[in-house]
Write an enzyme that holds these catalytic residues in place. Sequence first.
Site, PDB file in Angstrom:
ATOM      1  N   LYS A 184      68.895  54.703  78.935  1.00  0.00           N
ATOM      2  CA  LYS A 184      70.001  54.188  79.754  1.00  0.00           C
ATOM      3  C   LYS A 184      70.320  55.149  80.898  1.00  0.00           C
ATOM      4  CE  LYS A 184      71.687  51.572  75.823  1.00  0.00           C
ATOM      5  NZ  LYS A 184      72.604  51.474  74.665  1.00  0.00           N
ATOM      6  N   GLN A 198      77.245  54.619  71.850  1.00  0.00           N
ATOM      7  CA  GLN A 198      75.996  54.204  71.210  1.00  0.00           C
ATOM      8  C   GLN A 198      76.224  54.028  69.700  1.00  0.00           C
ATOM      9  OE1 GLN A 198      73.028  53.540  72.925  1.00  0.00           O
ATOM     10  NE2 GLN A 198      72.468  52.687  70.947  1.00  0.00           N
ATOM     11  N   ASP A 234      79.459  47.140  77.559  1.00  0.00           N
ATOM     12  CA  ASP A 234      78.646  46.547  76.487  1.00  0.00           C
ATOM     13  C   ASP A 234      79.170  45.170  76.092  1.00  0.00           C
ATOM     14  OD1 ASP A 234      76.452  48.096  75.821  1.00  0.00           O
ATOM     15  OD2 ASP A 234      77.613  49.481  74.563  1.00  0.00           O
TER      16      ASP A 234
END
Length: 305
Positions: free
Chosen positions: A50, A94, A117
């Site tokens: 990412k 994460q 997200d």
Amino acid sequence: MLDGTMIAEQIKKEVKRDVEHLVSEHDVKPCLAAIRVGDDAASAVYVRNKIRACEEVGIRSEHHALPATTNAIELLDLIMSLNRRGDVDGILVQLPLPGEIDESAIIEAIDPEKDVDGFHPVNVGRLSMGRPTFAPCTPAGIIELLVRNKVAIAGANACVVGRSQIVGRPMAQLLLQRDATVTICHSRTLDLATVTRQADLLIVAIGRPGLIGREHIKSGATVIDVGMNRITDEATVRQMFGDKAESRLQILAKRGYTLVGDVNPSEADEVAGWRTPVPGGVGLLTVAMLMRNTVNAARQRRGLA
Ligand code: NAP
């Protein structure tokens, strides 16, 4: 084959252009803050990918790698400080987090306007109401893949296998928004093959290597394989790849594992019209859509949308 790599590159190019525009016209450089807790090797790879994608498209990134001993209070403190910072547009935590930390509480602490997200309940709610929001990156990427390959969604019988928060449920919502007739299957579905065989569009996210075979697929269907599973035994490789197993067996011998999806590729190719490969299908799109969401967050927070 539906080539996810090519579409991911296209999306990243578009995002890069948008970032350049934000910098030159508005003096705004979007910023993504990624938080990782502990030493999970897969998580480290995901975050690294990412961050690398941010560099490619010109997004500024911060990597907050916290030790496994971090507790929920310390993590919440960091999220609060990132929420307050005007220069941070996107925050991602994460997953998975170490077992003792309540993931829901952490996700709910993220400012929904920075939740790139799309996991915060406010954004999940907006998505289910069909309102504009940050859609979770994997299903959003699949929609891009379908649309850019001109696969018909409106009116199609779509079947999503898997009902997770990050893939299955938001996938079903996004297909519904685009006027598909949507069925969701899961581990308690009776006679899975009878249901999936009705689908023009079959999207599989279950984490079971090669479970979806020829008997699950309607002739000519489009099959999207979200699964990402490591397999380590030769017999499964041969069973999944048939006479194309040789290159996979070489990878297996070299690395000790090979990455496969939830769909048996050799059987699917006997019946499906289109199929995504693993790797090279959905995975790269996820990261590209995270870049897209971050730029959208940067615009929206400044009223530039
Ligand atoms: P998850 O949270 O483990 O959910 C799995 C889902 O599959 C559950 O809803 C489960 O049903 C269902 N399921 C399990 N076995 C089944 C069976 N035999 N028949 C029908 N349904 C079954 O998984 P996830 O996070 O969505 O991930 C799924 C896969 O996608 C994994 O391989 C993951 O690595 C991969 N993935 C890839 C990407 C990417 O970017 N390419 C992103 C995310 C995930 P119940 O709800 O009844 O338990």
